[in-house]
Scaffold this active site. Structure first.
Site, short mmCIF file in Angstrom:
data_model
loop_
_atom_site.label_atom_id
_atom_site.label_comp_id
_atom_site.label_asym_id
_atom_site.label_seq_id
_atom_site.Cartn_x
_atom_site.Cartn_y
_atom_site.Cartn_z
N LEU A 142 0.85 -1.19 0.00
CA LEU A 142 0.00 0.00 0.00
C LEU A 142 0.89 1.24 0.00
O LEU A 142 1.99 1.23 0.55
CB LEU A 142 -0.89 0.03 1.25
N ASP A 143 0.40 2.31 -0.64
CA ASP A 143 1.13 3.57 -0.64
C ASP A 143 1.32 4.08 0.79
O ASP A 143 0.58 3.69 1.70
CB ASP A 143 0.38 4.63 -1.44
N LEU A 144 2.26 4.99 0.95
CA LEU A 144 2.60 5.55 2.27
C LEU A 144 1.37 6.07 3.01
O LEU A 144 1.19 5.81 4.20
CB LEU A 144 3.62 6.67 2.10
#
Length: 236
Positions: A105-107
């Site tokens: 998942l993105d930051l």
């Protein structure tokens, strides 16, 4: 993440004082147990999680680990990072350093992250052919309309890759929130799909992968998957 497998005779020669040719006699003399059962052939497969006992001595007893984390915002989907807290930093498990991430998942995206030390399992989860639906709760900057539902169902063309997204299921929950299920994971796909309508994703939270759901797991917490959750069934 490649899983190591060996023929039994190769494994015995690699992990004991016996040679490959000796293994045939060890099998005949009923001196080898694989997962609690007598070995019956030198050609049997030893996987990374096979429990191997020779003459009462355990040669290998690696246990598979399947774990979920509810990732908070600002935590990076990596096992090492010098600037940010990683998903691994948030996990308390004796085998945590054997684990790899299944679907990052993105930051700033929150929610369900899967981790395992079972390479074959993570490949099955990630393969496009398995068609596991990944479901997200999305908060948008602008109001949603029914047009989104039809366009997402038809698929959206991404010119950069020259591809059209697979049909996606969008459920509008309120003027600014929706639940989206997709069966693929292109680069920043969810944000780019809403970007087609010039609507910015304000918050993105993954709630499930296939039948594996976060449920009431608190943010920042992790737990082992149940036996039922580890069973991956291909969608048709």
């Amino acid at each position: 993440m490649k899983s190591k497998t060996y023929r039994l005779d190769r494994f015995i020669s690699k992990h004991s004082a016996f040679s490959m040719s000796d293994t045939r006699y060890l099998v005949a003399q009923k001196r080898i147990l694989l997962d609690g059962h007598l070995a019956h052939s030198v050609q049997q497969t030893v996987t990374e999680f096979t429990h191997v006992v020779l003459d009462g001595h355990c040669l290998k007893d690696k246990q598979p680990v399947y774990l979920m984390l509810n990732k908070p915002k600002g935590v990076v989907s990596a096992t090492k990072d010098t600037q940010h807290t990683t998903v691994l930093d948030m996990i308390q498990h004796p085998q945590k350093h054997e684990l790899h991430i299944v679907g990052r998942l993105d930051l700033n995206t929150t929610g369900l992250v899967l981790l395992t030390n079972d390479g074959a399992w993570s490949r099955k989860v990630s393969l496009p052919e398995t068609k596991l639906a990944k479901t997200y709760e999305v908060t948008l900057a602008k109001p949603l309309t029914d047009e989104y539902i039809a366009v997402f169902r038809e698929g959206i063309y991404f010119a950069y890759e020259n591809i059209t997204t697979q049909p996606a299921c969008l459920e509008i929950l309120s003027r600014y929130t929706a639940r989206l299920s997709i069966i693929e994971g292109k680069y920043h796909q969810v944000k780019r799909m809403f970007g087609f309508f010039r609507n910015q994703v304000v918050a993105l939270h993954r709630v499930s992968v296939g039948h594996i759901a976060l449920g009431d797991l608190e943010q920042g917490k992790s737990r082992l998957l149940t036996m039922e959750e580890t069973q991956i069934h291909q969608m048709h």
